[in-house]
Design a protein around this motif. Structure first.
Motif, PDB file in Angstrom:
ATOM      1  N   ASN A 102       0.843  -1.205   0.000  1.00 45.38           N
ATOM      2  CA  ASN A 102       0.000   0.000   0.000  1.00 45.38           C
ATOM      3  C   ASN A 102       0.874   1.250   0.000  1.00 45.38           C
ATOM      4  O   ASN A 102       2.017   1.229   0.446  1.00 45.38           O
ATOM      5  N   THR A 103       0.306   2.319  -0.494  1.00 45.43           N
ATOM      6  CA  THR A 103       1.059   3.559  -0.665  1.00 45.43           C
ATOM      7  C   THR A 103       1.512   4.139   0.670  1.00 45.43           C
ATOM      8  O   THR A 103       2.632   4.647   0.788  1.00 45.43           O
ATOM      9  N   GLU A 104       0.659   4.072   1.678  1.00 39.71           N
ATOM     10  CA  GLU A 104       0.990   4.704   2.953  1.00 39.71           C
ATOM     11  C   GLU A 104       2.244   4.099   3.582  1.00 39.71           C
ATOM     12  O   GLU A 104       3.148   4.823   4.008  1.00 39.71           O
ATOM     13  N   SER A 105       2.317   2.774   3.648  1.00 42.65           N
ATOM     14  CA  SER A 105       3.488   2.152   4.267  1.00 42.65           C
ATOM     15  C   SER A 105       4.727   2.326   3.392  1.00 42.65           C
ATOM     16  O   SER A 105       5.830   2.537   3.905  1.00 42.65           O
ATOM     17  N   SER A 119       5.278  -5.079  -3.894  1.00 43.98           N
ATOM     18  CA  SER A 119       4.929  -6.500  -3.822  1.00 43.98           C
ATOM     19  C   SER A 119       4.267  -6.963  -5.115  1.00 43.98           C
ATOM     20  O   SER A 119       3.440  -6.252  -5.698  1.00 43.98           O
ATOM     21  N   ASN A 120       4.609  -8.185  -5.551  1.00 38.76           N
ATOM     22  CA  ASN A 120       3.926  -8.748  -6.715  1.00 38.76           C
ATOM     23  C   ASN A 120       2.779  -9.661  -6.305  1.00 38.76           C
ATOM     24  O   ASN A 120       2.338 -10.520  -7.061  1.00 38.76           O
ATOM     25  N   ASP A 121       2.278  -9.454  -5.078  1.00 34.57           N
ATOM     26  CA  ASP A 121       1.032 -10.093  -4.647  1.00 34.57           C
ATOM     27  C   ASP A 121      -0.187  -9.307  -5.134  1.00 34.57           C
ATOM     28  O   ASP A 121      -1.325  -9.726  -4.894  1.00 34.57           O
ATOM     29  N   LEU A 122       0.039  -8.174  -5.784  1.00 34.60           N
ATOM     30  CA  LEU A 122      -1.031  -7.228  -6.087  1.00 34.60           C
ATOM     31  C   LEU A 122      -1.507  -7.333  -7.527  1.00 34.60           C
ATOM     32  O   LEU A 122      -0.814  -7.853  -8.403  1.00 34.60           O
ATOM     33  N   THR A 123      -2.690  -6.775  -7.759  1.00 33.98           N
ATOM     34  CA  THR A 123      -3.212  -6.698  -9.123  1.00 33.98           C
ATOM     35  C   THR A 123      -2.556  -5.526  -9.861  1.00 33.98           C
ATOM     36  O   THR A 123      -1.942  -4.645  -9.246  1.00 33.98           O
ATOM     37  N   LYS A 124      -2.733  -5.525 -11.161  1.00 31.67           N
ATOM     38  CA  LYS A 124      -2.179  -4.441 -11.973  1.00 31.67           C
ATOM     39  C   LYS A 124      -2.715  -3.088 -11.518  1.00 31.67           C
ATOM     40  O   LYS A 124      -1.938  -2.127 -11.367  1.00 31.67           O
ATOM     41  N   ASP A 125      -4.012  -2.991 -11.292  1.00 29.03           N
ATOM     42  CA  ASP A 125      -4.598  -1.713 -10.881  1.00 29.03           C
ATOM     43  C   ASP A 125      -3.999  -1.232  -9.557  1.00 29.03           C
ATOM     44  O   ASP A 125      -3.747  -0.035  -9.373  1.00 29.03           O
ATOM     45  N   GLU A 126      -3.785  -2.160  -8.635  1.00 29.99           N
ATOM     46  CA  GLU A 126      -3.206  -1.792  -7.338  1.00 29.99           C
ATOM     47  C   GLU A 126      -1.757  -1.312  -7.495  1.00 29.99           C
ATOM     48  O   GLU A 126      -1.350  -0.333  -6.866  1.00 29.99           O
ATOM     49  N   ILE A 127      -0.993  -1.995  -8.331  1.00 23.49           N
ATOM     50  CA  ILE A 127       0.399  -1.590  -8.561  1.00 23.49           C
ATOM     51  C   ILE A 127       0.447  -0.217  -9.218  1.00 23.49           C
ATOM     52  O   ILE A 127       1.235   0.650  -8.813  1.00 23.49           O
ATOM     53  N   LEU A 202       3.711  -4.085 -17.521  1.00 25.74           N
ATOM     54  CA  LEU A 202       3.900  -2.922 -16.649  1.00 25.74           C
ATOM     55  C   LEU A 202       5.062  -2.033 -17.083  1.00 25.74           C
ATOM     56  O   LEU A 202       5.327  -1.007 -16.449  1.00 25.74           O
ATOM     57  N   LEU A 203       5.774  -2.414 -18.139  1.00 26.89           N
ATOM     58  CA  LEU A 203       6.985  -1.686 -18.530  1.00 26.89           C
ATOM     59  C   LEU A 203       6.734  -0.241 -18.953  1.00 26.89           C
ATOM     60  O   LEU A 203       7.681   0.542 -19.051  1.00 26.89           O
ATOM     61  N   SER A 204       5.496   0.126 -19.188  1.00 28.78           N
ATOM     62  CA  SER A 204       5.196   1.518 -19.571  1.00 28.78           C
ATOM     63  C   SER A 204       4.935   2.422 -18.371  1.00 28.78           C
ATOM     64  O   SER A 204       4.712   3.623 -18.528  1.00 28.78           O
ATOM     65  N   LEU A 205       4.971   1.867 -17.159  1.00 27.56           N
ATOM     66  CA  LEU A 205       4.702   2.668 -15.966  1.00 27.56           C
ATOM     67  C   LEU A 205       5.720   3.782 -15.791  1.00 27.56           C
ATOM     68  O   LEU A 205       6.909   3.625 -16.114  1.00 27.56           O
ATOM     69  N   GLN A 206       5.270   4.902 -15.255  1.00 29.44           N
ATOM     70  CA  GLN A 206       6.142   6.015 -14.896  1.00 29.44           C
ATOM     71  C   GLN A 206       6.428   5.979 -13.397  1.00 29.44           C
ATOM     72  O   GLN A 206       5.836   5.205 -12.656  1.00 29.44           O
ATOM     73  N   ASN A 207       7.337   6.824 -12.945  1.00 25.74           N
ATOM     74  CA  ASN A 207       7.746   6.891 -11.544  1.00 25.74           C
ATOM     75  C   ASN A 207       8.338   5.563 -11.069  1.00 25.74           C
ATOM     76  O   ASN A 207       8.096   5.114  -9.952  1.00 25.74           O
ATOM     77  N   VAL A 208       9.129   4.933 -11.947  1.00 21.11           N
ATOM     78  CA  VAL A 208       9.772   3.655 -11.663  1.00 21.11           C
ATOM     79  C   VAL A 208      11.286   3.829 -11.736  1.00 21.11           C
ATOM     80  O   VAL A 208      11.824   4.333 -12.731  1.00 21.11           O
ATOM     81  N   HIS A 243      -3.733 -10.303 -12.528  1.00 23.43           N
ATOM     82  CA  HIS A 243      -5.131 -10.213 -12.971  1.00 23.43           C
ATOM     83  C   HIS A 243      -6.061 -11.087 -12.140  1.00 23.43           C
ATOM     84  O   HIS A 243      -7.202 -11.333 -12.531  1.00 23.43           O
ATOM     85  N   ARG A 244      -5.557 -11.560 -10.999  1.00 19.62           N
ATOM     86  CA  ARG A 244      -6.379 -12.383 -10.112  1.00 19.62           C
ATOM     87  C   ARG A 244      -6.190 -11.885  -8.681  1.00 19.62           C
ATOM     88  O   ARG A 244      -5.198 -12.200  -8.032  1.00 19.62           O
ATOM     89  N   ALA A 245      -7.135 -11.115  -8.202  1.00 17.72           N
ATOM     90  CA  ALA A 245      -7.019 -10.551  -6.853  1.00 17.72           C
ATOM     91  C   ALA A 245      -7.002 -11.665  -5.809  1.00 17.72           C
ATOM     92  O   ALA A 245      -7.639 -12.708  -5.976  1.00 17.72           O
ATOM     93  N   THR A 246      -6.282 -11.434  -4.718  1.00 14.85           N
ATOM     94  CA  THR A 246      -6.162 -12.447  -3.667  1.00 14.85           C
ATOM     95  C   THR A 246      -6.902 -12.030  -2.401  1.00 14.85           C
ATOM     96  O   THR A 246      -6.579 -12.480  -1.307  1.00 14.85           O
ATOM     97  N   VAL A 247      -7.884 -11.163  -2.525  1.00 15.67           N
ATOM     98  CA  VAL A 247      -8.655 -10.704  -1.367  1.00 15.67           C
ATOM     99  C   VAL A 247      -9.963 -11.494  -1.306  1.00 15.67           C
ATOM    100  O   VAL A 247     -10.767 -11.457  -2.227  1.00 15.67           O
ATOM    101  N   TYR A 248     -10.142 -12.201  -0.205  1.00 17.62           N
ATOM    102  CA  TYR A 248     -11.339 -13.010  -0.032  1.00 17.62           C
ATOM    103  C   TYR A 248     -11.939 -12.771   1.346  1.00 17.62           C
ATOM    104  O   TYR A 248     -11.240 -12.402   2.291  1.00 17.62           O
ATOM    105  N   LYS A 249     -13.236 -13.022   1.459  1.00 22.08           N
ATOM    106  CA  LYS A 249     -13.881 -13.056   2.761  1.00 22.08           C
ATOM    107  C   LYS A 249     -13.882 -14.487   3.277  1.00 22.08           C
ATOM    108  O   LYS A 249     -13.801 -15.435   2.476  1.00 22.08           O
ATOM    109  N   VAL A 250     -13.973 -14.668   4.574  1.00 17.32           N
ATOM    110  CA  VAL A 250     -14.057 -15.995   5.147  1.00 17.32           C
ATOM    111  C   VAL A 250     -15.269 -16.707   4.542  1.00 17.32           C
ATOM    112  O   VAL A 250     -16.382 -16.174   4.509  1.00 17.32           O
TER     113      VAL A 250
END
Length: 255
Positions: A102-105, A119-127, A202-208, A243-250
């Protein structure tokens, strides 16, 4: 666009140096897990990688190595190293693996280091969101074996001794349809997903600061193909969590 490439084969070092905008990072001998090939400090002519948990004696030893070698930078995940390198004229990159999510930490840690590996645990949108809102350029994983777990226990050794098997430091395993690659040394055991994480989109990302290629256990020809040309056989790679989020509810998944 600068590419950070982990040196996982001695025979390809000169070829990598001839590719424009490549920076090499070397797993430091006795200070890494998950890499069959490591390098003595005097063989490092780029950045150095330290990716295992250290105790006080390890930190003292690393401090001595840092004082006696002129590394261009260090990629590390033990927070105790921050104090060792805070006054050194070298690039400092924090590798938090599953924690830099996350951005804050990340912005908090950027007060102490030059960059953080997302982290590469994240989705593209999150990264994309994290990189866009970071206070400094970040390091983005775009290719490599995905780390699933790291233990300081010698899990392969224990398993092989219990079942009276031949000793191997690198092996493949499966649990049902899930494949793994396992690498062990004297400092612990690392489990990887069997397919290479492919996030070259992701190679087109800026601020890298760097796009990181970490081709553990890959042969020389395929390393050059993916680093120079961005090509990798589909049967060897997967976008995994991109492209596969890893956030689930119990209850979302069967036990």
């Amino acid at each position: 666009m600068k590419k950070l490439v982990t040196v996982t084969s001695e025979t390809i070092i000169d070829d990598l140096r001839n590719v424009p905008d490549i920076v090499l990072v070397y797993p430091l001998k006795s200070f890494c897990v998950g890499y069959p090939l490591e390098f003595a400090a005097d063989k490092v002519d780029g950045l150095v990688l330290v990716n295992r948990i250290l105790d006080d004696n390890d930190l003292d030893e690393l401090d001595c190595i840092l004082k006696n070698n002129d590394f261009k930078g260090i990629v590390f995940d033990d927070l105790g190293i921050i104090d060792l390198v805070k006054d050194k004229d070298m690039q400092k990159i924090l590798l938090l693996d599953h924690l830099a999510t996350n951005t804050e930490s990340i912005n908090y840690y950027l007060e102490y280091v030059d960059s953080v590996v997302v982290s590469n645990d994240l989705t593209k949108d999150e990264i994309v969101n994290i990189v866009s809102n970071a206070n400094k350029p970040l390091v983005v994983n775009v290719f490599g074996l995905k780390t699933l777990m790291y233990s300081r226990r010698l899990l392969l050794t224990n398993y092989q001794e219990y079942y009276k098997l031949n000793k191997e430091n690198v092996m493949s395993a499966n649990i049902e349809d899930k494949g793994f690659k396992i690498v062990e040394n004297a400092y612990g055991t690392k489990f990887y997903a069997s397919k290479y994480y492919n996030a070259l989109e992701l190679l087109s990302l800026q601020n890298v600061l760097y796009f990181w290629y970490d081709p553990v256990l890959l042969d020389d020809a395929k390393i050059m193909d993916v680093v120079k040309y961005g090509t990798m056989p589909d049967n060897l790679s997967d976008s995994l969590f991109l492209h596969r989020a890893t956030v689930y509810k119990v209850g979302d998944l069967d036990a």
